[in-house]
Design an enzyme around this catalytic site. Sequence first.
Site, PDB file in Angstrom:
ATOM      1  N   LYS A 245     -13.147  -0.359   6.131  1.00  0.00           N
ATOM      2  CA  LYS A 245     -13.758  -1.266   5.100  1.00  0.00           C
ATOM      3  C   LYS A 245     -14.854  -2.330   6.026  1.00  0.00           C
ATOM      4  O   LYS A 245     -15.959  -2.387   5.382  1.00  0.00           O
ATOM      5  CB  LYS A 245     -12.646  -2.006   4.586  1.00  0.00           C
ATOM      6  CG  LYS A 245     -12.115  -1.297   3.495  1.00  0.00           C
ATOM      7  CD  LYS A 245     -11.254  -0.071   3.567  1.00  0.00           C
ATOM      8  CE  LYS A 245     -10.063  -0.669   4.386  1.00  0.00           C
ATOM      9  NZ  LYS A 245      -9.025   0.672   4.380  1.00  0.00           N
TER      10      LYS A 245
ATOM     11  N   TRP B 146       1.119  -1.197   0.087  1.00  0.00           N
ATOM     12  CA  TRP B 146      -0.034  -0.047  -0.186  1.00  0.00           C
ATOM     13  C   TRP B 146       0.868   1.266  -0.065  1.00  0.00           C
ATOM     14  O   TRP B 146       1.827   1.397   0.912  1.00  0.00           O
ATOM     15  CB  TRP B 146      -1.007  -0.042   1.315  1.00  0.00           C
ATOM     16  CG  TRP B 146      -1.965   1.195   1.502  1.00  0.00           C
ATOM     17  CD1 TRP B 146      -2.668   1.744   0.447  1.00  0.00           C
ATOM     18  CD2 TRP B 146      -1.986   2.009   2.619  1.00  0.00           C
ATOM     19  NE1 TRP B 146      -3.272   2.694   1.020  1.00  0.00           N
ATOM     20  CE2 TRP B 146      -2.939   3.080   2.347  1.00  0.00           C
ATOM     21  CE3 TRP B 146      -1.267   2.043   3.841  1.00  0.00           C
ATOM     22  CZ2 TRP B 146      -3.285   3.903   3.411  1.00  0.00           C
ATOM     23  CZ3 TRP B 146      -1.700   2.839   4.704  1.00  0.00           C
ATOM     24  CH2 TRP B 146      -2.687   3.939   4.565  1.00  0.00           C
TER      25      TRP B 146
ATOM     26  N   ASP C 166      -0.218  -5.250   9.377  1.00  0.00           N
ATOM     27  CA  ASP C 166      -1.566  -4.244   9.172  1.00  0.00           C
ATOM     28  C   ASP C 166      -2.697  -4.829   8.891  1.00  0.00           C
ATOM     29  O   ASP C 166      -2.631  -5.618   7.671  1.00  0.00           O
ATOM     30  CB  ASP C 166      -0.826  -3.378   7.962  1.00  0.00           C
ATOM     31  CG  ASP C 166      -1.741  -2.319   7.467  1.00  0.00           C
ATOM     32  OD1 ASP C 166      -2.821  -2.192   8.103  1.00  0.00           O
ATOM     33  OD2 ASP C 166      -1.468  -1.545   6.677  1.00  0.00           O
TER      34      ASP C 166
HETATM   35  N1  PLA Z   1      -3.671  -0.344   5.540  1.00  0.00           N
HETATM   36  C1  PLA Z   1      -3.900  -0.612   4.268  1.00  0.00           C
HETATM   37  C2  PLA Z   1      -3.171  -2.025   3.788  1.00  0.00           C
HETATM   38  C3  PLA Z   1      -4.691   0.028   3.496  1.00  0.00           C
HETATM   39  O1  PLA Z   1      -5.205  -0.691   2.376  1.00  0.00           O
HETATM   40  C4  PLA Z   1      -5.403   0.969   3.942  1.00  0.00           C
HETATM   41  C5  PLA Z   1      -6.466   2.031   3.170  1.00  0.00           C
HETATM   42  C6  PLA Z   1      -5.184   1.460   5.322  1.00  0.00           C
HETATM   43  C7  PLA Z   1      -4.160   0.596   5.780  1.00  0.00           C
HETATM   44  C8  PLA Z   1      -5.746   2.459   5.969  1.00  0.00           C
HETATM   45  O2  PLA Z   1      -6.928   2.867   6.017  1.00  0.00           O
HETATM   46  P1  PLA Z   1      -7.656   3.611   7.101  1.00  0.00           P
HETATM   47  O3  PLA Z   1      -6.735   4.905   7.388  1.00  0.00           O
HETATM   48  O4  PLA Z   1      -9.018   4.440   6.520  1.00  0.00           O
HETATM   49  O5  PLA Z   1      -8.034   2.707   8.123  1.00  0.00           O
HETATM   50  N2  PLA Z   1      -6.177   1.583   1.858  1.00  0.00           N
HETATM   51  C9  PLA Z   1      -7.344   2.389   0.948  1.00  0.00           C
HETATM   52  C10 PLA Z   1      -7.449   3.779   1.100  1.00  0.00           C
HETATM   53  C11 PLA Z   1      -8.641   1.599   0.965  1.00  0.00           C
HETATM   54  C12 PLA Z   1      -6.259   4.505   1.386  1.00  0.00           C
HETATM   55  O6  PLA Z   1      -5.419   4.530   0.278  1.00  0.00           O
HETATM   56  O7  PLA Z   1      -6.328   5.570   2.165  1.00  0.00           O
HETATM   57  C13 PLA Z   1      -6.887   2.009  -0.601  1.00  0.00           C
HETATM   58  O8  PLA Z   1      -7.461   2.389  -1.440  1.00  0.00           O
HETATM   59  O9  PLA Z   1      -5.563   1.467  -0.572  1.00  0.00           O
END
Ligand code: PLA
Length: 515
Positions: free
Chosen positions: A360, A243, A324
């Site tokens: 989510k 991510w 995570d």
């Molecule tokens: N960790 C991972 C692996 C994630 O994919 C995301 C969110 C988070 C943490 C953090 O989300 P939160 O702070 O809302 O709890 N990833 C998303 C959104 C869904 C983003 O980038 O913020 C994504 O589209 O990858």
Amino acid sequence: MAVVASFGVHGCGGAGASHRGGAQTETVTDGGLSMRWYRMMWCRWWLHGGGICLMMSEAWSEIQSVRWWVSIFNLVKANSMLGTSNHSTFLAKDSIRAKSFTRASMNVAVKVSRFNDITMAPPDPILGVSEAFRADTHEMKLNLGVGAYRTEDLQPYVLSVVKKAETLMLDRGENKEYLPIEGLDAFNKATAELLFGADNAVIQQQRVATVQGLSGTGSLRLAAVLIERYFPGSKVLISSPTWGNHKNIFNDARVPWSEYRYYDPKTVGLDFDGMIADIKAAPEGSFVLLHGCAHNPTGIDPTSEQWETIADVIQEKNHIPFFDVAYQGFASGSLDEDASSVRLFAARGMELLIAQSYSKNLGLYAERIGAINIVCSSSDAAQRVKSQLKRIARPMYSNPPIHGARIVANVVGNPDLFNEWKEEMELMAGRIKSVRKKLYDSLSAKDNSGKDWSFILKQIGMFSFTGLNKAQSDNMTNKWHVYMTKDGRISLAGLSSAKCEYLADAIIDSYHNIS
Ligand code: PLA
């Protein structure tokens, strides 16, 4: 460069006497010099060398009035007496730019911003996609960028258990007092139990330091600061790819990181040998960041046997696992199954870190609710760790928001709501699985090239890592109005069955016609 059209220096020095509405003098202290000046809307023209200043007023009618000119005269007189006139502190500053204007030179008050050296930041690779999507007016546009669940009508979804919990909260007339720094007790208890299982030894022995965080991101950030403070120089190993925000989080917390191999483009699967080799090669005592389930962006998780081997290597090397968990319940539809990787490590008696998110699985994206859990080898250590997490949180945001914490505590703490939540989660996970299947079917039916698209079915969670490169992803957006991240990731949570065929056409075109 900002044209100073209206000098909004209110509050600097004392206000002077008001001559008449709209045209008033104020005393301004600038660099130790005092001068009287007119507040005005558009600009000031300083007649070169004459010591006279001509001002534009807010209203043309005002300029025509005799009283306005009298007030100007008074101002100029006052300025001359103070020795400011057009040789004022404004002119002395290099921030005033002079422009030749027929017989007089015009000094347009243009100030060089103190923020001039700040360059424009690029749009966020994930959240920036939604901004671009909103600006597109095409009727077929599709936002598969951010991982946010949509209904079959592609509308955002508020879970019915969330609405029920909110109604309960409203009926109780809960207050809005500050939470303690560590967050809502009932939430912290519920979230740790959901992660490990209430009867887990780590809970029974009170070895978990749990602190409510600003969702997954904020919880990761608390842990990153703790690492920077108490394990200086220690590295965090992150999967390649991961991510995108992981790198930002550790960079901003000044925690060094390096990557371990994870995705193998040749097999469109896990590069398990590469992963193990890189974890082995890392300096002893490194933190190993692992995605608890539904790896983002690849959608490829280790099998349970592979998890055992990963745990072996981490233990051998004295590393510290750092999970995570952003998708508990969302990958398989089962909360327990999706927590099995974390529980496997905890069962070995290892110390570990786990960031959780309810964005989510409870659809609480904007409530910013999550937690950081640190499993320690003694309850005494857990208490000390918790006290330091609070110390990190206090100057950052003081204490966390209450609304989402209460929702989670109510849903998890009420057996009826809890069961209903599990059903809704299964429905959401099920809808994603069904569009995954439909997309695979459409691709297989439409593409006669013989390409094997079955990797899509093997991936889990909300994403599919399509293997499309940047140019191909650009084509998806520019030609087909399908918004996705440039690494080839699509969020299936934003796809409806009705749009699967369209998406398949877009993918086939981009894959075969763009290199
Ligand atoms: N960790 C991972 C692996 C994630 O994919 C995301 C969110 C988070 C943490 C953090 O989300 P939160 O702070 O809302 O709890 N990833 C998303 C959104 C869904 C983003 O980038 O913020 C994504 O589209 O990858």
